[in-house]
Design a protein around this motif. Structure first.
Motif, PDB file in Angstrom:
ATOM      1  N   ALA A 197      49.248  -4.178   1.110  1.00  0.00           N
ATOM      2  CA  ALA A 197      50.640  -3.797   1.398  1.00  0.00           C
ATOM      3  C   ALA A 197      51.251  -4.550   2.578  1.00  0.00           C
ATOM      4  O   ALA A 197      52.408  -4.980   2.517  1.00  0.00           O
TER       5      ALA A 197
ATOM      6  N   ARG B 138      34.041   4.427  -4.511  1.00  0.00           N
ATOM      7  CA  ARG B 138      34.298   4.099  -3.109  1.00  0.00           C
ATOM      8  C   ARG B 138      33.450   2.881  -2.749  1.00  0.00           C
ATOM      9  O   ARG B 138      32.278   2.987  -2.443  1.00  0.00           O
ATOM     10  N   SER B 139      34.067   1.706  -2.840  1.00  0.00           N
ATOM     11  CA  SER B 139      33.364   0.453  -2.567  1.00  0.00           C
ATOM     12  C   SER B 139      33.852  -0.104  -1.241  1.00  0.00           C
ATOM     13  O   SER B 139      34.851   0.353  -0.689  1.00  0.00           O
TER      14      SER B 139
ATOM     15  N   PHE C 283      37.182  -4.112  -2.850  1.00  0.00           N
ATOM     16  CA  PHE C 283      37.800  -3.639  -4.089  1.00  0.00           C
ATOM     17  C   PHE C 283      39.156  -4.300  -4.247  1.00  0.00           C
ATOM     18  O   PHE C 283      39.600  -5.042  -3.381  1.00  0.00           O
TER      19      PHE C 283
ATOM     20  N   ALA D 141      47.718   1.385  -6.518  1.00  0.00           N
ATOM     21  CA  ALA D 141      46.641   1.764  -7.438  1.00  0.00           C
ATOM     22  C   ALA D 141      45.382   0.965  -7.159  1.00  0.00           C
ATOM     23  O   ALA D 141      45.444  -0.163  -6.672  1.00  0.00           O
TER      24      ALA D 141
HETATM   25  N1  GAP Z   1      48.683   0.721   0.810  1.00  0.00           N
HETATM   26  C1  GAP Z   1      48.317   2.086   0.635  1.00  0.00           C
HETATM   27  C2  GAP Z   1      46.895   2.283   0.441  1.00  0.00           C
HETATM   28  O1  GAP Z   1      46.098   1.380   0.633  1.00  0.00           O
HETATM   29  P1  GAP Z   1      45.120   4.085  -0.250  1.00  0.00           P
HETATM   30  O2  GAP Z   1      45.341   5.436  -0.875  1.00  0.00           O
HETATM   31  O3  GAP Z   1      44.275   4.002   0.956  1.00  0.00           O
HETATM   32  O4  GAP Z   1      46.589   3.551   0.038  1.00  0.00           O
HETATM   33  C3  GAP Z   1      45.244   2.891  -2.573  1.00  0.00           C
HETATM   34  O5  GAP Z   1      44.556   3.091  -1.360  1.00  0.00           O
HETATM   35  C4  GAP Z   1      44.282   2.886  -3.733  1.00  0.00           C
HETATM   36  O6  GAP Z   1      43.242   1.942  -3.498  1.00  0.00           O
HETATM   37  C5  GAP Z   1      43.561   4.216  -3.948  1.00  0.00           C
HETATM   38  O7  GAP Z   1      44.335   5.103  -4.732  1.00  0.00           O
HETATM   39  C6  GAP Z   1      42.305   3.786  -4.669  1.00  0.00           C
HETATM   40  O8  GAP Z   1      42.549   3.659  -6.054  1.00  0.00           O
HETATM   41  C7  GAP Z   1      42.040   2.403  -4.088  1.00  0.00           C
HETATM   42  N2  GAP Z   1      40.978   2.490  -3.064  1.00  0.00           N
HETATM   43  C8  GAP Z   1      41.111   2.868  -1.787  1.00  0.00           C
HETATM   44  N3  GAP Z   1      39.925   2.821  -1.152  1.00  0.00           N
HETATM   45  C9  GAP Z   1      39.021   2.396  -2.067  1.00  0.00           C
HETATM   46  C10 GAP Z   1      37.611   2.146  -2.042  1.00  0.00           C
HETATM   47  N4  GAP Z   1      36.911   2.280  -0.923  1.00  0.00           N
HETATM   48  N5  GAP Z   1      37.001   1.738  -3.173  1.00  0.00           N
HETATM   49  C11 GAP Z   1      37.714   1.567  -4.318  1.00  0.00           C
HETATM   50  N6  GAP Z   1      39.035   1.783  -4.393  1.00  0.00           N
HETATM   51  C12 GAP Z   1      39.693   2.197  -3.296  1.00  0.00           C
END
Ligand code: GAP
Length: 511
Positions: A205, A246-247, A250, A378
């Motif tokens: 972002a 939770r990676s 990603f 997403a």
């Molecule tokens: N810019 C806003 C933001 O980054 P976030 O809810 O922290 O918001 C958005 O992350 C999306 O990124 C989450 O809905 C999730 O799908 C994905 N995401 C976040 N952390 C992750 C992780 N550790 N492993 C995999 N996907 C992750």
């Protein structure tokens, strides 16, 4: 997970070295599935936003793409609040050296009316959805009788000396919660001093916000419009778990949608509904998908002033009966643009000539303002995982008792062509059909030709790979120029003309 590995969807990263916690690689089918999901997002977001549905202003949704770097100026992350605030409070165990998210830890306490602090008996901490949950429950019931659970955060710190950590033997080994920054650090240039410190982006972002002015100045976009970006993000998650959910590395698919502050509520409502609809359109249409509005206490630092945040959530097998976040839709107000404007000392205001008071000649005076942002963000990897979980079925009646009902749009292999046996002139015919279908549909995904093994085994392999259609050339094909086509979902076959095979696929995959 076993099927994902066996069929080449997802492998542990660096597996021959024992793996590396929180990192996953995509195998041949996984790489194509992931690309198909990324492409679907790109098509429905950038090329044909929202399938042509108008926004709340009655006009088509405007969107432009962007591709920014993983390493940004380190001050970007100071301005965004990530250096100071992007941290999870953590608790260490002095006995086992394990580290736990403070806000995730739970404790078993006696369920009788006695408040836990009025007793001296041991209490048993656990991490939900891990083996410690059942193990600690057993120990707790033995020591305390009937038990109930409470968040560790609600237990007074003075009582922590009685808490046995999730993997510990003795009580009192958990430390006080400490902040732990989730950004990966790196150094730019050869000297690697603290002055050269940089970060791998924890979200895509911020690259969008810092290029907002360039996009406005170099293109003809007008607010309201969105900037869309797909790319890697990195978070040094303390407890990576639940497969790829939770990676530490990603991919995100993010939209920053800029609008006038007065229109933010309408755009927020619009994007919530649109994003839910998008995931439903990919086959996550049942009860496993929900849209949940955040409680005020849950809101991220950038979203506290806004109309709210909602999550599109999926009921993953490891979260069931609960749900896990797939995408967040947040009203970030003008938090990010205001922060970058202040830290970079550059105006990021937008001049809107169609607003402001009306002049005697009928034109408008214009209005300068910092747009508000609605952010649908997403996770691509979580999307792949949700799609795989939703598609997974067990059917003991089939040669392969496990299969994937992937939607034709996402399936990595779109169709397979087989000769019933690898002789008697059949492979020549199947090879010709394969070449025709491949020339016609290669843009949509893989088309396979397989001549080896018994036909049942070949169908089973395709069922496991989620391939929706298999064409088989048999003896009858040689006399009447027909072919059988097997539908993966029903395992039923029908016979169609050989020269109708391409049309059959086109009707199901699109032109
Ligand atoms: N810019 C806003 C933001 O980054 P976030 O809810 O922290 O918001 C958005 O992350 C999306 O990124 C989450 O809905 C999730 O799908 C994905 N995401 C976040 N952390 C992750 C992780 N550790 N492993 C995999 N996907 C992750």
């Amino acid at each position: 997970m076993a099927l994902a590995k066996r069929r080449g969807f997802i492998y542990p990263a660096s597996e021959i070295y024992g793996g590396i916690n929180g990192f996953w690689d995509y195998g041949p089918l996984g790489a194509q599935l992931k690309k198909n999901l990324r492409d679907a997002w790109w098509e429905d977001t950038v090329l044909n936003p929202c399938g042509g549905r108008p926004g709340p202003n009655g006009e088509p949704v405007r969107m432009v793409p962007l591709d920014t770097t993983i390493i940004q100026h380190p001050r970007v992350w100071e301005a965004s609040g990530h250096v100071a605030g992007f941290s999870d409070p953590m608790v260490d165990c002095r006995e086992t050296k394990q580290r736990y998210r403070y806000d995730h830890l739970m404790v078993y306490v006696p369920s009788e009316a006695t408040a836990p602090e009025e007793s001296t008996r041991a209490l048993f901490a656990f991490m939900p959805d891990t083996p410690s949950e059942a193990k600690q429950r057993k120990r707790a019931e033995k020591a305390l009788g009937e038990v109930t659970t409470m968040a560790l955060a609600r237990l007074p710190q003075a009582e922590w000396r009685r808490v046995v950590g999730p993997d510990a033997d003795k009580p009192g080994t958990l430390t006080e919660p400490r902040a732990f920054n989730l950004m990966f650090k790196t150094y730019i240039g050869a000297t690697a001093t603290e002055d050269d410190l940089a970060y791998l982006r924890p979200e895509t972002a911020q690259g969008i916000f810092v290029q907002f002015k360039n996009v406005i100045d170099t293109t003809r976009v007008k607010v309201p419009f969105g900037i869309a970006q797909v790319g890697k993000a990195f978070r040094n998650e303390v407890t990576p778990r639940n497969f790829t959910f939770r990676s530490r590395e990603f991919e995100q698919m993010e939209i920053e949608f800029f609008c006038h502050p007065e229109e933010a509520r309408d755009w927020y409502a619009f994007w919530r509904a649109e994003r839910m609809r998008w995931w439903q359109g990919l086959g996550l249409a049942g009860e496993n998908l929900q849209l949940r509005e955040h409680e005020p206490g849950e809101l991220a630092h950038y979203a506290r002033e806004g109309a709210g945040t909602s999550d599109v959530e999926y009921r993953f097998p490891f979260t069931a009966p609960g749900f896990g976040e797939l995408e967040g839709v947040a009203h970030r107000s003008n938090f990010d643009l205001a922060q970058h404007q202040k830290h970079a000392r550059t105006s990021l205001e937008y001049f809107d000539p169609e607003r402001g008071e009306e002049l005697p000649n009928g034109s408008r005076r214009g209005e300068k303002y910092l747009p508000h942002v609605i952010e649908p963000s997403a996770g691509l990897d979580r999307g792949v995982l949700a799609v795989l979980c939703e598609a997974y079925r067990e059917d003991p009646a089939r040669a392969s008792p496990e299969l994937l009902l992937l939607s034709p749009r996402l399936a990595p292999i779109k169709a397979a062509v087989f000769p019933l046996v690898n002789k008697e002139g059949l492979p020549e015919v199947s090879e010709r059909l394969y070449t025709e279908l491949r020339a016609r549909f290669w843009r949509r995904g893989l088309i396979e030709h397989d001549v080896k093994q018994a036909i049942g085994k070949r169908y089973a392999r395709m069922d496991e790979a989620g391939c929706p259609y298999c064409f088989t050339v048999d003896g009858q094909s040689l006399t009447d120029h027909t072919v059988t086509v097997r539908d993966r979902n029903t395992a039923r076959q029908e016979r169609i003309a050989l020269d109708a095979a391409a049309r059959y696929l086109e009707e199901r995959l699109g032109p």
